[in-house]
Motif scaffolding. Structure first.
Motif, PDB file in Angstrom:
ATOM      1  N   MET A  64      74.420  44.920  27.104  1.00  0.00           N
ATOM      2  CA  MET A  64      75.115  46.206  27.115  1.00  0.00           C
ATOM      3  C   MET A  64      74.402  47.239  26.256  1.00  0.00           C
ATOM      4  O   MET A  64      74.403  48.418  26.578  1.00  0.00           O
ATOM      5  N   GLY A  65      73.760  46.792  25.189  1.00  0.00           N
ATOM      6  CA  GLY A  65      73.038  47.726  24.321  1.00  0.00           C
ATOM      7  C   GLY A  65      71.757  48.233  24.926  1.00  0.00           C
ATOM      8  O   GLY A  65      71.222  49.260  24.503  1.00  0.00           O
ATOM      9  N   ASP A 109      76.174  33.992  24.056  1.00  0.00           N
ATOM     10  CA  ASP A 109      77.503  34.193  23.477  1.00  0.00           C
ATOM     11  C   ASP A 109      78.621  34.068  24.504  1.00  0.00           C
ATOM     12  O   ASP A 109      79.795  33.940  24.136  1.00  0.00           O
ATOM     13  N   ARG A 155      84.765  41.882  27.241  1.00  0.00           N
ATOM     14  CA  ARG A 155      84.028  43.124  26.981  1.00  0.00           C
ATOM     15  C   ARG A 155      82.939  43.340  28.026  1.00  0.00           C
ATOM     16  O   ARG A 155      82.757  44.441  28.547  1.00  0.00           O
ATOM     17  N   LEU A 156      82.208  42.278  28.328  1.00  0.00           N
ATOM     18  CA  LEU A 156      81.101  42.399  29.271  1.00  0.00           C
ATOM     19  C   LEU A 156      81.585  42.737  30.676  1.00  0.00           C
ATOM     20  O   LEU A 156      80.984  43.578  31.354  1.00  0.00           O
ATOM     21  N   TRP A 173      82.274  46.438  31.280  1.00  0.00           N
ATOM     22  CA  TRP A 173      81.025  47.198  31.368  1.00  0.00           C
ATOM     23  C   TRP A 173      80.272  46.880  32.645  1.00  0.00           C
ATOM     24  O   TRP A 173      79.760  47.755  33.331  1.00  0.00           O
ATOM     25  N   THR A 217      72.057  37.833  25.082  1.00  0.00           N
ATOM     26  CA  THR A 217      73.483  37.930  24.738  1.00  0.00           C
ATOM     27  C   THR A 217      74.094  39.113  25.463  1.00  0.00           C
ATOM     28  O   THR A 217      73.395  40.014  25.953  1.00  0.00           O
ATOM     29  N   SER A 218      75.411  39.127  25.513  1.00  0.00           N
ATOM     30  CA  SER A 218      76.100  40.258  26.147  1.00  0.00           C
ATOM     31  C   SER A 218      75.875  41.539  25.379  1.00  0.00           C
ATOM     32  O   SER A 218      75.736  42.624  25.978  1.00  0.00           O
ATOM     33  N   ASP A 219      75.801  41.475  24.048  1.00  0.00           N
ATOM     34  CA  ASP A 219      75.558  42.684  23.255  1.00  0.00           C
ATOM     35  C   ASP A 219      74.183  43.250  23.569  1.00  0.00           C
ATOM     36  O   ASP A 219      74.003  44.463  23.681  1.00  0.00           O
ATOM     37  N   PRO A 256      83.918  37.758  24.383  1.00  0.00           N
ATOM     38  CA  PRO A 256      82.726  38.506  24.809  1.00  0.00           C
ATOM     39  C   PRO A 256      82.692  38.750  26.309  1.00  0.00           C
ATOM     40  O   PRO A 256      82.201  39.802  26.758  1.00  0.00           O
TER      41      PRO A 256
END
Length: 252
Positions: free
Chosen positions: A249-250, A217, A85-86, A89, A244-246, A82
């Protein structure tokens, strides 16, 4: 004409031979609203830093210190995916990345017995500054392979490195000066161990006035699972927010 800037972009003066402009630049806002506990939060990423704690070889690599003394490092490696990915971004928006790692002096002159004892509880060796496997490097020593960030996370030249010498990254380090010079008000925390160095640094950050967000995460521990669960609970209950990272980013 004032056309030369001194200092980092968010905290700089414009200077010339006969004029100094003390006004700091106002960076373009990058506002994100994300789901978090105990409440949704809105942040300006232009005033945020991502502090990644101890994602270094001695804790997260199969040939590192923890693995060499028989610790299961699988949990310590969970944040790698994770975080990869983060980080891509996060950097694309220009926000600061700070790698906060153990990086001790070779002579260990600034380390009191209590810190040394954590890594060498019976005094038999194998702790900070010692080589625990043939051909290895000194445990958590600054500049060594042991203290380096794991290869999978690939730090960039623009990232900032801060060595630490305690569980908290604020004690006896320039971390606070770096963050304030970057005009940071909100810190997102990631790394290992969530219940130890991550929590200690996050707690100190909250106590000196930073807004703090733990990325669940992107943080983990080799301690029993309930230690991470208690950390998540206490951060959301007492110190700041958990997300969370999601979600981050979301929310862009």
């Amino acid at each position: 004409m004032v056309n030369i800037r001194l200092g980092p972009p968010a905290n700089s003066w414009a200077v010339s031979t006969n004029h100094v402009d003390l006004r700091r630049p106002v960076p373009p806002s990058r506002v994100v609203t994300l789901v978090a506990r105990p409440q949704r939060i809105t942040v300006d990423l232009a005033r945020c830093a991502l502090v990644v704690v101890d994602m270094q070889n001695d804790f997260c690599h199969p040939d590192g210190w923890l693995a060499a003394i028989g610790v299961d490092i699988a949990p310590a490696r969970r944040p790698i995916a994770p975080l990869r990915r983060l980080l891509s971004w996060w950097r694309s928006g220009g926000s600061a990345v700070i790698w906060l790692n153990w990086g001790n002096r070779p002579d260990r002159a600034n380390l009191p017995p209590g810190v040394l004892h954590v890594y060498d509880p019976d005094g038999s060796g194998g702790g900070i500054g010692d080589v625990v496997r043939p051909g290895g490097s000194p445990t958590l020593q600054a500049g060594s392979w042991s203290a380096a960030v794991v290869d999978e996370l690939k730090p960039e030249p623009s990232d900032v490195y801060v060595d630490k010498y305690r569980m908290s990254g604020f004690f006896d380090t320039p971390l606070d000066s770096v963050l304030r010079n970057l005009a940071v008000t909100t810190i997102f925390f990631a790394g290992v161990n969530s219940d130890q160095c991550v929590l200690a640094t996050l707690t100190d950050a909250a106590c000196i006035g930073y807004d703090v967000v733990l990325l669940d995460d992107c943080a983990a521990t080799t301690s029993p699972a309930y230690c991470h669960d208690a950390t998540v609970y206490n951060v959301a209950q007492c110190f700041g927010f958990v997300s969370t990272s999601d979600a981050l980013m979301g929310g862009a």
